[in-house]
Design a protein around this motif. Structure first.
Motif, PDB file in Angstrom:
ATOM      1  N   HIS A 170      33.485  29.941  45.335  1.00  0.00           N
ATOM      2  CA  HIS A 170      34.899  29.801  44.966  1.00  0.00           C
ATOM      3  C   HIS A 170      35.458  31.107  44.425  1.00  0.00           C
ATOM      4  O   HIS A 170      36.552  31.537  44.796  1.00  0.00           O
ATOM      5  CB  HIS A 170      35.068  28.692  43.924  1.00  0.00           C
ATOM      6  N   CYS A 171      34.703  31.757  43.544  1.00  0.00           N
ATOM      7  CA  CYS A 171      35.200  33.004  42.956  1.00  0.00           C
ATOM      8  C   CYS A 171      35.236  34.137  43.972  1.00  0.00           C
ATOM      9  O   CYS A 171      36.089  35.025  43.896  1.00  0.00           O
ATOM     10  CB  CYS A 171      34.356  33.374  41.738  1.00  0.00           C
ATOM     11  N   LYS A 172      34.313  34.118  44.927  1.00  0.00           N
ATOM     12  CA  LYS A 172      34.380  35.077  46.035  1.00  0.00           C
ATOM     13  C   LYS A 172      35.668  34.886  46.812  1.00  0.00           C
ATOM     14  O   LYS A 172      36.350  35.855  47.179  1.00  0.00           O
ATOM     15  CB  LYS A 172      33.172  34.897  46.959  1.00  0.00           C
ATOM     16  N   ASP A 173      36.030  33.636  47.081  1.00  0.00           N
ATOM     17  CA  ASP A 173      37.267  33.348  47.818  1.00  0.00           C
ATOM     18  C   ASP A 173      38.494  33.872  47.074  1.00  0.00           C
ATOM     19  O   ASP A 173      39.444  34.364  47.693  1.00  0.00           O
ATOM     20  CB  ASP A 173      37.402  31.845  48.050  1.00  0.00           C
ATOM     21  N   ILE A 174      38.493  33.751  45.741  1.00  0.00           N
ATOM     22  CA  ILE A 174      39.621  34.255  44.951  1.00  0.00           C
ATOM     23  C   ILE A 174      39.747  35.770  45.116  1.00  0.00           C
ATOM     24  O   ILE A 174      40.836  36.305  45.352  1.00  0.00           O
ATOM     25  CB  ILE A 174      39.444  33.893  43.470  1.00  0.00           C
ATOM     26  N   ALA A 175      38.610  36.468  45.007  1.00  0.00           N
ATOM     27  CA  ALA A 175      38.629  37.935  45.117  1.00  0.00           C
ATOM     28  C   ALA A 175      39.088  38.379  46.500  1.00  0.00           C
ATOM     29  O   ALA A 175      39.914  39.303  46.632  1.00  0.00           O
ATOM     30  CB  ALA A 175      37.246  38.494  44.801  1.00  0.00           C
ATOM     31  N   LEU A 176      38.568  37.761  47.540  1.00  0.00           N
ATOM     32  CA  LEU A 176      38.937  38.166  48.895  1.00  0.00           C
ATOM     33  C   LEU A 176      40.398  37.835  49.200  1.00  0.00           C
ATOM     34  O   LEU A 176      41.077  38.583  49.924  1.00  0.00           O
ATOM     35  CB  LEU A 176      38.005  37.499  49.909  1.00  0.00           C
ATOM     36  N   GLU A 177      40.890  36.736  48.643  1.00  0.00           N
ATOM     37  CA  GLU A 177      42.304  36.402  48.835  1.00  0.00           C
ATOM     38  C   GLU A 177      43.194  37.421  48.131  1.00  0.00           C
ATOM     39  O   GLU A 177      44.214  37.849  48.671  1.00  0.00           O
ATOM     40  CB  GLU A 177      42.581  35.000  48.290  1.00  0.00           C
ATOM     41  N   ALA A 178      42.801  37.827  46.922  1.00  0.00           N
ATOM     42  CA  ALA A 178      43.578  38.836  46.196  1.00  0.00           C
ATOM     43  C   ALA A 178      43.623  40.147  46.964  1.00  0.00           C
ATOM     44  O   ALA A 178      44.662  40.818  47.017  1.00  0.00           O
ATOM     45  CB  ALA A 178      42.985  39.041  44.805  1.00  0.00           C
ATOM     46  N   GLU A 179      42.501  40.528  47.564  1.00  0.00           N
ATOM     47  CA  GLU A 179      42.488  41.759  48.365  1.00  0.00           C
ATOM     48  C   GLU A 179      43.400  41.619  49.576  1.00  0.00           C
ATOM     49  O   GLU A 179      44.187  42.528  49.889  1.00  0.00           O
ATOM     50  CB  GLU A 179      41.067  42.085  48.807  1.00  0.00           C
ATOM     51  N   LYS A 180      43.325  40.493  50.256  1.00  0.00           N
ATOM     52  CA  LYS A 180      44.153  40.273  51.444  1.00  0.00           C
ATOM     53  C   LYS A 180      45.638  40.304  51.101  1.00  0.00           C
ATOM     54  O   LYS A 180      46.462  40.810  51.879  1.00  0.00           O
ATOM     55  CB  LYS A 180      43.802  38.912  52.070  1.00  0.00           C
TER      56      LYS A 180
ATOM     57  N   THR B 264      26.579  41.103  37.889  1.00  0.00           N
ATOM     58  CA  THR B 264      25.859  40.511  39.010  1.00  0.00           C
ATOM     59  C   THR B 264      26.832  39.997  40.061  1.00  0.00           C
ATOM     60  O   THR B 264      26.643  40.207  41.270  1.00  0.00           O
ATOM     61  CB  THR B 264      24.966  39.358  38.525  1.00  0.00           C
ATOM     62  N   PHE B 265      27.895  39.340  39.601  1.00  0.00           N
ATOM     63  CA  PHE B 265      28.880  38.816  40.545  1.00  0.00           C
ATOM     64  C   PHE B 265      29.561  39.957  41.302  1.00  0.00           C
ATOM     65  O   PHE B 265      29.731  39.893  42.522  1.00  0.00           O
ATOM     66  CB  PHE B 265      29.932  37.981  39.807  1.00  0.00           C
ATOM     67  N   ALA B 266      29.945  41.016  40.583  1.00  0.00           N
ATOM     68  CA  ALA B 266      30.616  42.146  41.226  1.00  0.00           C
ATOM     69  C   ALA B 266      29.716  42.785  42.279  1.00  0.00           C
ATOM     70  O   ALA B 266      30.184  43.151  43.378  1.00  0.00           O
ATOM     71  CB  ALA B 266      31.028  43.172  40.182  1.00  0.00           C
ATOM     72  N   ALA B 267      28.427  42.917  41.984  1.00  0.00           N
ATOM     73  CA  ALA B 267      27.505  43.476  42.966  1.00  0.00           C
ATOM     74  C   ALA B 267      27.400  42.574  44.191  1.00  0.00           C
ATOM     75  O   ALA B 267      27.278  43.060  45.320  1.00  0.00           O
ATOM     76  CB  ALA B 267      26.128  43.681  42.328  1.00  0.00           C
ATOM     77  N   GLY B 268      27.501  41.270  43.946  1.00  0.00           N
ATOM     78  CA  GLY B 268      27.385  40.328  45.053  1.00  0.00           C
ATOM     79  C   GLY B 268      28.519  40.406  46.052  1.00  0.00           C
ATOM     80  O   GLY B 268      28.333  40.131  47.239  1.00  0.00           O
ATOM     81  N   ILE B 269      29.708  40.777  45.583  1.00  0.00           N
ATOM     82  CA  ILE B 269      30.846  40.832  46.515  1.00  0.00           C
ATOM     83  C   ILE B 269      31.286  42.265  46.818  1.00  0.00           C
ATOM     84  O   ILE B 269      32.223  42.458  47.590  1.00  0.00           O
ATOM     85  CB  ILE B 269      32.047  40.036  45.991  1.00  0.00           C
ATOM     86  N   ALA B 270      30.606  43.250  46.240  1.00  0.00           N
ATOM     87  CA  ALA B 270      31.037  44.642  46.414  1.00  0.00           C
ATOM     88  C   ALA B 270      31.182  45.016  47.885  1.00  0.00           C
ATOM     89  O   ALA B 270      32.207  45.579  48.300  1.00  0.00           O
ATOM     90  CB  ALA B 270      30.065  45.586  45.713  1.00  0.00           C
TER      91      ALA B 270
ATOM     92  N   ASN C  69      40.072  47.264  43.844  1.00  0.00           N
ATOM     93  CA  ASN C  69      39.236  47.737  42.748  1.00  0.00           C
ATOM     94  C   ASN C  69      38.688  46.541  41.977  1.00  0.00           C
ATOM     95  O   ASN C  69      39.390  45.541  41.790  1.00  0.00           O
ATOM     96  CB  ASN C  69      40.040  48.612  41.790  1.00  0.00           C
ATOM     97  N   LEU C  70      37.464  46.654  41.506  1.00  0.00           N
ATOM     98  CA  LEU C  70      36.866  45.603  40.686  1.00  0.00           C
ATOM     99  C   LEU C  70      36.920  46.033  39.230  1.00  0.00           C
ATOM    100  O   LEU C  70      36.306  47.033  38.843  1.00  0.00           O
ATOM    101  CB  LEU C  70      35.429  45.321  41.116  1.00  0.00           C
TER     102      LEU C  70
ATOM    103  N   LEU D  22      26.632  50.076  40.925  1.00  0.00           N
ATOM    104  CA  LEU D  22      27.788  49.309  41.380  1.00  0.00           C
ATOM    105  C   LEU D  22      28.907  50.225  41.873  1.00  0.00           C
ATOM    106  O   LEU D  22      29.557  49.945  42.879  1.00  0.00           O
ATOM    107  CB  LEU D  22      28.280  48.419  40.243  1.00  0.00           C
ATOM    108  N   ASP D  23      29.128  51.336  41.166  1.00  0.00           N
ATOM    109  CA  ASP D  23      30.187  52.261  41.569  1.00  0.00           C
ATOM    110  C   ASP D  23      29.916  52.840  42.951  1.00  0.00           C
ATOM    111  O   ASP D  23      30.836  53.041  43.748  1.00  0.00           O
ATOM    112  CB  ASP D  23      30.313  53.374  40.525  1.00  0.00           C
TER     113      ASP D  23
END
Length: 388
Positions: free
Chosen positions: A47-57, A77-83, A90-91, A112-113
């Protein structure tokens, strides 16, 4: 109280621009009705991945991953997972400095950077060690030492640090970030004098929670003066909720709908989950709510009932697109350069905001504007092989 006259404070970024960010509730709380746990929107990777990808789109510059030990997912950990699933956004990753050994934190952030190609921003939080309630002075000192070690790791050949809490002498080859002209930008929030001094001396953006224009303007002037005393300039950000519709009536009707299933006792239980529930900043959010009318409005479109549920950011803008844009322009006139918005539910409200407001704002990527992401410059590898 609204300001009758606005004179912008001295800021690091003189251009009248705004970094427009969205919020990803990896610590839980995304819902259709405030105070009601929504099993379809609980904090999960998917769910949180979907939020991030929608915000980028949708075109948001950044997305904030918050942190709290007591609930939700780990932001690093979450940021690395969707990087590697993101390309442009930007994260903005929240880091509680009381939870990490600084050299190891430097290595994790550098890793991560590099995954993000420089699209990392940090929200530094002056925190307790989980499970302990520590004195503010200790937390400020440890936070400063952590930041100083990170800055050495990002700008020098060695970490050579002798402090009260940390004594470190290590090479920096394993901890060099992608952004090698100072490292990731540091955002910082805090109401106490000690917190403000940490930001004024070391960080790039001071994050505020919503208050009256008059109160926030006084904070901006105070922080600008504190930064100047260290020979620095900083920028200002605002973490705030938003409900925007074609008309004010539609927005206010939706705010009432959000609260239509609210229960006072359940609201208190949710607020108590946050470790920051007793902070000075939270107390000021409570005081702001006490000044609202019967529907929770302060000033023109600043709505405070949301603070009945959340212990942190307790206010939001509720109005038509024209009203919200006008308010944000007033904030930019004051000196704000970064905004972190959220709404309920997060994906649906991101779409409303992106359609009605985002195209009307001078949206920028702050790391790119500040030259943290080089155009075509070579980057030193993350690690250097050592032959023994």
């Amino acid at each position: 109280m609204t300001l009758s006259k606005i004179e912008p404070v001295s800021v690091r970024t003189p251009q009248r621009v705004a970094e427009i960010s969205w919020f990803d509730d990896i610590i839980g709380g995304d819902t259709e009705y405030l105070g009601v746990l929504d099993n379809s929107r609980r904090s999960s990777f998917e769910h949180c991945k979907d939020i991030a990808l929608e915000a980028e789109k949708l075109g948001f510059s950044s997305i904030l991953f918050p942190t709290a030990y007591t609930v939700g997912q780990d932001p690093l950990t979450f940021a690395a997972g969707i990087a590697t699933l993101t390309q442009k956004i930007n994260l903005l990753v929240a880091i509680r400095t009381g939870e990490f050994h600084p050299p190891m934190l430097a290595r994790a952030l550098a890793s991560l950077d590099h995954m993000l190609g420089g699209r990392l921003i940090l929200n530094i939080i002056n925190s307790d060690l989980p499970g302990f309630r520590e004195e503010p002075g200790l937390r400020y000192e440890r936070c400063i030492e952590t930041i100083e070690i990170l800055k050495q790791a990002w700008t020098q050949d060695r970490i050579n640090y002798k402090g009260k809490y940390y004594q470190v002498n290590l090479p920096t080859d394993p901890v060099k970030p992608y952004q090698q002209n100072g490292g990731p930008l540091l955002y910082f929030g805090g109401t106490s004098s000690g917190s403000r001094d940490v930001c004024a001396q070391y960080c790039d953006v001071f994050l505020n929670w919503p208050e009256s224009e008059e109160s926030m303007y006084e904070t901006l002037k105070d922080m600008s003066a504190r930064a100047a005393s260290y020979g620095r300039k900083i920028d200002f950000g605002l973490r705030i909720h938003v409900i925007v519709r074609e008309t004010e009536a539609e927005a206010r009707a939706y705010a009432k709908r959000l609260m239509s299933k609210f229960d006072d006792q359940r609201g208190l239980e949710i607020r108590a989950r946050g470790e920051d529930s007793r902070s000075l900043g939270v107390l000021r959010q409570d005081q702001l709510r006490e000044t609202g009318d019967e529907d929770g409005y302060v000033e023109d479109i600043l709505w405070t009932h949301i603070g009945k549920v959340f212990s942190g950011c307790g206010g939001g803008l509720v109005g038509s697109a024209d009203q919200v844009v006008a308010k944000l322009n007033r904030y930019m006139d004051m000196g704000f350069r970064s905004f972190v918005f959220s709404g309920f539910p997060l994906i649906e409200e991101a779409n409303y905001f992106a359609k009605l407001v985002l195209p009307r704002l001078p949206n920028v990527s702050m790391p790119r504007l500040q030259g943290r992401i080089p155009a075509e410059e070579p980057v030193t590898p993350l690690t250097t092989a050592v032959l023994v």
